[in-house]
Design a protein around this motif. Structure first.
Motif, PDB file in Angstrom:
ATOM      1  N   MET A   1       0.773  -1.091   0.116  1.00  0.00           N
ATOM      2  CA  MET A   1      -0.080   0.237  -0.157  1.00  0.00           C
ATOM      3  C   MET A   1       0.931   1.251  -0.099  1.00  0.00           C
ATOM      4  N   THR A   2       0.538   2.228  -0.967  1.00  0.00           N
ATOM      5  CA  THR A   2       1.250   3.594  -0.923  1.00  0.00           C
ATOM      6  C   THR A   2       1.108   4.199   0.529  1.00  0.00           C
ATOM      7  N   ASP A   3       2.374   4.622   0.779  1.00  0.00           N
ATOM      8  CA  ASP A   3       2.653   5.656   2.141  1.00  0.00           C
ATOM      9  C   ASP A   3       2.634   7.030   1.492  1.00  0.00           C
ATOM     10  N   PHE A   4       1.292   7.818   1.613  1.00  0.00           N
ATOM     11  CA  PHE A   4       1.281   8.875   0.843  1.00  0.00           C
ATOM     12  C   PHE A   4       2.015  10.155   1.737  1.00  0.00           C
ATOM     13  N   ILE A   5       2.350  11.006   1.056  1.00  0.00           N
ATOM     14  CA  ILE A   5       3.125  12.111   1.674  1.00  0.00           C
ATOM     15  C   ILE A   5       1.798  12.998   2.330  1.00  0.00           C
ATOM     16  N   PRO A   6       2.108  13.472   3.626  1.00  0.00           N
ATOM     17  CA  PRO A   6       1.107  14.318   4.159  1.00  0.00           C
ATOM     18  C   PRO A   6       1.084  15.905   3.348  1.00  0.00           C
ATOM     19  N   THR A   7      -0.156  16.112   3.132  1.00  0.00           N
ATOM     20  CA  THR A   7      -0.255  17.552   2.791  1.00  0.00           C
ATOM     21  C   THR A   7       0.027  18.774   3.755  1.00  0.00           C
ATOM     22  N   PRO A   8       0.841  19.469   3.434  1.00  0.00           N
ATOM     23  CA  PRO A   8       1.196  20.655   4.179  1.00  0.00           C
ATOM     24  C   PRO A   8      -0.050  21.627   4.656  1.00  0.00           C
ATOM     25  N   THR A   9       0.122  22.194   5.673  1.00  0.00           N
ATOM     26  CA  THR A   9      -0.970  23.199   6.127  1.00  0.00           C
ATOM     27  C   THR A   9      -0.891  24.732   5.559  1.00  0.00           C
ATOM     28  N   VAL A  10       0.439  24.876   5.071  1.00  0.00           N
ATOM     29  CA  VAL A  10       0.820  26.284   4.429  1.00  0.00           C
ATOM     30  C   VAL A  10       0.434  26.099   3.111  1.00  0.00           C
ATOM     31  N   PRO A  11       0.277  27.315   2.255  1.00  0.00           N
ATOM     32  CA  PRO A  11      -0.189  27.144   0.926  1.00  0.00           C
ATOM     33  C   PRO A  11       1.184  26.653   0.068  1.00  0.00           C
ATOM     34  N   ALA A  12       0.855  25.904  -1.156  1.00  0.00           N
ATOM     35  CA  ALA A  12       1.780  25.565  -2.117  1.00  0.00           C
ATOM     36  C   ALA A  12       2.124  26.854  -3.014  1.00  0.00           C
ATOM     37  N   PRO A  13       3.549  26.660  -3.312  1.00  0.00           N
ATOM     38  CA  PRO A  13       3.723  28.045  -4.289  1.00  0.00           C
ATOM     39  C   PRO A  13       3.183  27.947  -5.488  1.00  0.00           C
ATOM     40  N   ASP A  14       3.031  29.037  -5.959  1.00  0.00           N
ATOM     41  CA  ASP A  14       2.023  29.128  -7.308  1.00  0.00           C
ATOM     42  C   ASP A  14       3.100  29.262  -8.580  1.00  0.00           C
ATOM     43  N   ILE A  15       3.063  27.809  -9.065  1.00  0.00           N
ATOM     44  CA  ILE A  15       4.093  27.693 -10.225  1.00  0.00           C
ATOM     45  C   ILE A  15       3.494  28.126 -11.388  1.00  0.00           C
ATOM     46  N   VAL A  16       4.300  28.617 -12.344  1.00  0.00           N
ATOM     47  CA  VAL A  16       4.034  28.932 -13.683  1.00  0.00           C
ATOM     48  C   VAL A  16       4.101  27.766 -14.687  1.00  0.00           C
ATOM     49  N   ARG A  17       5.381  27.432 -14.645  1.00  0.00           N
ATOM     50  CA  ARG A  17       5.883  26.267 -15.621  1.00  0.00           C
ATOM     51  C   ARG A  17       7.201  25.897 -15.295  1.00  0.00           C
ATOM     52  N   CYS A  18       7.405  24.563 -15.960  1.00  0.00           N
ATOM     53  CA  CYS A  18       9.137  24.283 -15.698  1.00  0.00           C
ATOM     54  C   CYS A  18       9.826  25.180 -16.476  1.00  0.00           C
ATOM     55  N   ALA A  19      10.985  25.522 -16.194  1.00  0.00           N
ATOM     56  CA  ALA A  19      11.727  26.838 -16.757  1.00  0.00           C
ATOM     57  C   ALA A  19      13.203  26.257 -17.267  1.00  0.00           C
ATOM     58  N   TYR A  20      13.872  25.785 -16.161  1.00  0.00           N
ATOM     59  CA  TYR A  20      15.218  24.973 -16.865  1.00  0.00           C
ATOM     60  C   TYR A  20      15.557  23.805 -16.090  1.00  0.00           C
ATOM     61  N   MET A  21      16.775  23.207 -16.565  1.00  0.00           N
ATOM     62  CA  MET A  21      17.493  21.829 -15.767  1.00  0.00           C
ATOM     63  C   MET A  21      18.805  22.202 -15.745  1.00  0.00           C
ATOM     64  N   GLU A  22      19.302  22.035 -14.833  1.00  0.00           N
ATOM     65  CA  GLU A  22      21.006  22.071 -14.951  1.00  0.00           C
ATOM     66  C   GLU A  22      21.376  20.620 -14.665  1.00  0.00           C
ATOM     67  N   ILE A  23      22.399  20.198 -15.820  1.00  0.00           N
ATOM     68  CA  ILE A  23      22.736  18.747 -15.745  1.00  0.00           C
ATOM     69  C   ILE A  23      24.264  18.870 -15.607  1.00  0.00           C
ATOM     70  N   VAL A  24      24.919  17.904 -15.308  1.00  0.00           N
ATOM     71  CA  VAL A  24      26.333  17.717 -14.975  1.00  0.00           C
ATOM     72  C   VAL A  24      26.447  16.860 -16.204  1.00  0.00           C
ATOM     73  N   VAL A  25      27.603  17.203 -16.959  1.00  0.00           N
ATOM     74  CA  VAL A  25      28.271  16.391 -18.319  1.00  0.00           C
ATOM     75  C   VAL A  25      29.769  16.322 -17.925  1.00  0.00           C
ATOM     76  N   THR A  26      30.259  15.304 -18.411  1.00  0.00           N
ATOM     77  CA  THR A  26      31.634  14.755 -18.243  1.00  0.00           C
ATOM     78  C   THR A  26      32.554  15.477 -19.296  1.00  0.00           C
ATOM     79  N   ASP A  27      32.188  15.824 -20.303  1.00  0.00           N
ATOM     80  CA  ASP A  27      32.966  16.635 -21.369  1.00  0.00           C
ATOM     81  C   ASP A  27      32.528  17.724 -21.925  1.00  0.00           C
ATOM     82  N   LEU A  28      32.516  18.883 -21.427  1.00  0.00           N
ATOM     83  CA  LEU A  28      31.891  20.147 -21.958  1.00  0.00           C
ATOM     84  C   LEU A  28      31.975  20.241 -23.335  1.00  0.00           C
TER      85      LEU A  28
END
Length: 357
Positions: A1-28
């Protein structure tokens, strides 16, 4: 059975969109050749250790950060929020969840101001920011527009062991579900979730995790994706085309999956659909429907199910990968113990053979 994550009592941040990803690469240098010379992303700025890239229509500083490091991995999945106050909200939200957080008023990377990074309950490094440097939006720079132009960052895709747990957590965070994949026993294999008015800003794929499945950039048209295939063929790097081109069942988008020099997976994606109405219906796919992953019924290569990128904690160390205990989508759909159908149950079913075994 899934162990769900509790819902915080404070408001969630108002997210607009995915904006960027930072990735690590071994050969720039090799990574620069792939993302700039092959895919045509635009360099905002660069130095000896880091390259900041953006898509054609972007006005914020970057959509992708390539940072040189010893282990190929993802350092941040970054979301833009609606105002500076929402960065405070994000910090408070994750602190109540008991997650590790780090706040930097000058940002974690160039071009980004006040930001908070967290190790989220699923083990992913999330960032939330509002302040950013504006740069030239290249929308009408047809003099530099190429035939395979990547115009927008579209979405992330995350591999996690427990899809229902992740779904509930992201719904609490304000994401809405557009589509999902389940079976008749109620096992969830994947879910697509959005903040902007498209099919997704991120998706959760069931598997060993936490890992990054892919980052996706959008093109204007299908022919732009075909051009990328032709270019990779001409450059004799067709072995870096992992899957496609094709059309998804889920999302209806035209797609291509390719691998960068460190095997980070990149999807090129176009022509999904609008999801902005509050009563936008959720589309649920049967995991055994052979057209869910590819509308034309073409097989999914095994590596697409099994391979993904490591993610880092806030100290820059790879998060341990935990094995999924629920059934795997690959196991139940291909091979000796799996099956897929082309037509609905009760109709004569068609089967399509491919290089799945």
């Amino acid at each position: 059975m899934t162990d769900f994550i509790p819902t915080p009592t404070v408001p969630a941040p108002d997210i607009v969109r995915c904006a960027y990803m930072e990735i690590v690469v071994t050969d720039l240098a090799r990574s620069r050749a792939f993302y700039v010379d092959v895919l045509g992303l635009h360099v905002t700025e660069e130095d000896d250790s880091t390259i900041y890239l953006r898509a054609f229509e972007e006005f914020i500083h970057h959509n992708l950060v390539l940072r040189k490091g010893p282990v190929a991995a993802v350092a941040a999945f970054a979301y833009r929020v609606k105002s500076p106050a929402e960065v405070d909200a994000a910090e408070a939200y994750y602190k109540e969840l008991g997650c590790r957080t780090e706040r930097r008023k000058d940002g974690f990377v160039k071009g980004i101001g006040d930001a908070v990074r967290v190790e989220d309950p699923l083990g992913f490094p999330y960032e939330f920011f509002y302040e950013t440097t504006h740069v030239e939006r290249l929308t009408q720079r047809y003099d530099i527009y190429n035939a395979g132009e990547l115009v927008r960052l579209d979405h992330f895709n995350q591999v996690t062991t427990d899809v229902p747990k992740g779904r509930k957590y992201l719904e609490d965070l304000g994401f809405r579900v557009s589509e999902d994949i389940k079976d008749s026993d109620g096992v969830s294999y994947a879910v697509w979730m959005h903040r902007k008015q498209t099919v997704h800003d991120t998706a959760l794929t069931g598997g060993d995790g936490p890992r990054m499945h892919h980052i996706a950039f959008a093109t204007h048209e299908k022919h732009n994706i075909i051009q990328i295939c032709d270019k990779m063929g001409a450059l004799r790097i067709s072995d870096r085309i992992e899957r496609g081109p094709g059309r998804h069942g889920v999302s209806n988008a035209f797609y291509l999956y390719i691998l960068d020099p460190d095997d980070h997976r990149v999807e090129i994606y176009t022509q999904d659909y609008y999801t902005g109405d509050p009563d936008n219906p959720v589309v649920t796919w049967d995991v055994h429907d052979n057209q869910r992953r590819d509308w034309w019924g073409n097989p999914v290569v095994p590596s697409w199910y099994t391979e993904a990128s490591l993610v880092l904690d806030l100290d820059g160390n790879p998060q341990p990968v935990i094995k999924r205990t629920d059934a795997s989508e690959m196991a139940v759909t291909v091979g000796a113990d799996g099956f897929s159908y082309t037509r609905e149950p009760g109709e004569e079913r068609g089967f399509k053979m491919g290089n799945q075994l």
